[in-house]
Design a protein around this motif. Sequence first.
Motif, PDB file in Angstrom:
ATOM      1  N   ALA A 151      37.495 -72.163  58.729  1.00  0.00           N
ATOM      2  CA  ALA A 151      38.192 -71.122  57.961  1.00  0.00           C
ATOM      3  C   ALA A 151      37.242 -70.422  56.993  1.00  0.00           C
ATOM      4  N   GLU A 152      36.442 -71.214  56.244  1.00  0.00           N
ATOM      5  CA  GLU A 152      35.510 -70.615  55.286  1.00  0.00           C
ATOM      6  C   GLU A 152      34.440 -69.799  55.997  1.00  0.00           C
ATOM      7  N   LEU A 153      33.973 -70.303  57.149  1.00  0.00           N
ATOM      8  CA  LEU A 153      32.955 -69.569  57.904  1.00  0.00           C
ATOM      9  C   LEU A 153      33.491 -68.225  58.396  1.00  0.00           C
ATOM     10  N   LEU A 154      34.745 -68.217  58.893  1.00  0.00           N
ATOM     11  CA  LEU A 154      35.345 -66.963  59.352  1.00  0.00           C
ATOM     12  C   LEU A 154      35.583 -66.008  58.187  1.00  0.00           C
ATOM     13  N   GLN A 155      35.922 -66.550  57.033  1.00  0.00           N
ATOM     14  CA  GLN A 155      36.133 -65.700  55.857  1.00  0.00           C
ATOM     15  C   GLN A 155      34.835 -65.032  55.415  1.00  0.00           C
ATOM     16  N   VAL A 156      33.747 -65.821  55.389  1.00  0.00           N
ATOM     17  CA  VAL A 156      32.444 -65.256  55.017  1.00  0.00           C
ATOM     18  C   VAL A 156      32.002 -64.208  56.030  1.00  0.00           C
ATOM     19  N   ILE A 160      31.349 -60.223  55.302  1.00  0.00           N
ATOM     20  CA  ILE A 160      30.063 -59.588  55.639  1.00  0.00           C
ATOM     21  C   ILE A 160      30.292 -58.419  56.597  1.00  0.00           C
ATOM     22  N   ARG A 161      31.197 -58.608  57.562  1.00  0.00           N
ATOM     23  CA  ARG A 161      31.491 -57.529  58.506  1.00  0.00           C
ATOM     24  C   ARG A 161      32.064 -56.304  57.812  1.00  0.00           C
ATOM     25  N   SER A 162      32.976 -56.520  56.861  1.00  0.00           N
ATOM     26  CA  SER A 162      33.578 -55.390  56.144  1.00  0.00           C
ATOM     27  C   SER A 162      32.546 -54.658  55.298  1.00  0.00           C
ATOM     28  N   GLU A 163      31.632 -55.418  54.674  1.00  0.00           N
ATOM     29  CA  GLU A 163      30.591 -54.772  53.871  1.00  0.00           C
ATOM     30  C   GLU A 163      29.644 -53.959  54.749  1.00  0.00           C
ATOM     31  N   ASN A 165      30.339 -52.594  57.671  1.00  0.00           N
ATOM     32  CA  ASN A 165      31.060 -51.399  58.117  1.00  0.00           C
ATOM     33  C   ASN A 165      31.171 -50.356  57.021  1.00  0.00           C
ATOM     34  N   TYR A 166      31.333 -50.808  55.776  1.00  0.00           N
ATOM     35  CA  TYR A 166      31.419 -49.875  54.650  1.00  0.00           C
ATOM     36  C   TYR A 166      30.128 -49.088  54.497  1.00  0.00           C
ATOM     37  N   TYR A 167      28.994 -49.793  54.529  1.00  0.00           N
ATOM     38  CA  TYR A 167      27.709 -49.109  54.371  1.00  0.00           C
ATOM     39  C   TYR A 167      27.358 -48.266  55.605  1.00  0.00           C
ATOM     40  N   LEU A 168      27.814 -48.684  56.791  1.00  0.00           N
ATOM     41  CA  LEU A 168      27.606 -47.857  57.976  1.00  0.00           C
ATOM     42  C   LEU A 168      28.382 -46.548  57.878  1.00  0.00           C
ATOM     43  N   ASN A 169      29.573 -46.585  57.301  1.00  0.00           N
ATOM     44  CA  ASN A 169      30.339 -45.352  57.095  1.00  0.00           C
ATOM     45  C   ASN A 169      29.651 -44.436  56.091  1.00  0.00           C
ATOM     46  N   ILE A 170      29.052 -45.042  55.059  1.00  0.00           N
ATOM     47  CA  ILE A 170      28.305 -44.232  54.089  1.00  0.00           C
ATOM     48  C   ILE A 170      27.118 -43.557  54.766  1.00  0.00           C
ATOM     49  N   LEU A 171      26.384 -44.314  55.595  1.00  0.00           N
ATOM     50  CA  LEU A 171      25.251 -43.726  56.316  1.00  0.00           C
ATOM     51  C   LEU A 171      25.707 -42.629  57.280  1.00  0.00           C
ATOM     52  N   ARG A 172      26.866 -42.802  57.877  1.00  0.00           N
ATOM     53  CA  ARG A 172      27.400 -41.775  58.775  1.00  0.00           C
ATOM     54  C   ARG A 172      27.737 -40.501  58.012  1.00  0.00           C
ATOM     55  N   ASP A 173      28.333 -40.657  56.832  1.00  0.00           N
ATOM     56  CA  ASP A 173      28.649 -39.478  56.011  1.00  0.00           C
ATOM     57  C   ASP A 173      27.388 -38.760  55.561  1.00  0.00           C
TER      58      ASP A 173
END
Length: 264
Positions: A151-156, A160-163, A165-173
């Motif tokens: 559970a903790e491994l999937l949460q981490v 990390i995946r959400s972060e 994706n967030y920075y990839l969207n910034i780079l796309r913009d």
Amino acid sequence: MAEHADEIEIKNEASFGDKITDKIHRHDSSSSDSDSDSEKKKMKYDDDVKKQSPVKSKSNRLFGREKSVHQVFGGGKPADVFLWRNKKISAGVLGGATVLWVLFELLEYHLITLVSHILILVFAVLFLWSSVSKFINKSPPPIPEVKIPEAELLQVADSIRSEINYYLNILRDIASGRDFKKFIAAVVGLWVLSIVGSWCNFLTLFYTTFVLLHTVPVLYEKYEDKVDAFAHKVMIEFKKQYAVFDDKVLSKIPKGPLKHKKNA
């Protein structure tokens, strides 16, 4: 006649004393009234400052943030470490990172060699302890069962995946040309990073960033008001210079034919 004069003199002295006491009471009452008025004015001023302070703090904070420094870092244990909420843990983490940097950078130790030597030492100590315990009739050392919780491994991994994706969207913009300010900031940041990378290797850069994370946030939290006031002035000056640059340079750049076709 003499007795009558004495009585008049006594009455005059009494009336003079009454006048003095009346003046003293009036002075005391006026001073107390002035003190109460000043206290009321002070309380009113404090209330006005308290009412105005949230607006100023939100508008003048660095990068326009509305959260505290602790909440910006997640508000959990990593934030406690970076902001030195527990000085022993923060000092231990920073000391451990310093030891690793000294081993790998100054002493030119290698990661695989270090891990192998540590495992050899741990296995040797446990093996000798278990062998000796049989001869001295003592129980062998308890070796805990180590497992990675799912559970903790999937949460981490999800965080990390959400972060990412967030920075990839910034780079796309930035790459799409929607925000010129972000484009300039990204180019300047990468240019500075390339210069810093030419000065040192990745390990030194990582350690320097780690040290900055343990020093800059706690210093900023201590002197937050002064830093925010200075940063607010810098941002105002930057906006003025950008407006001048936009008026003299960017506005004179000819637009492409696609925009005219769309309008037509």
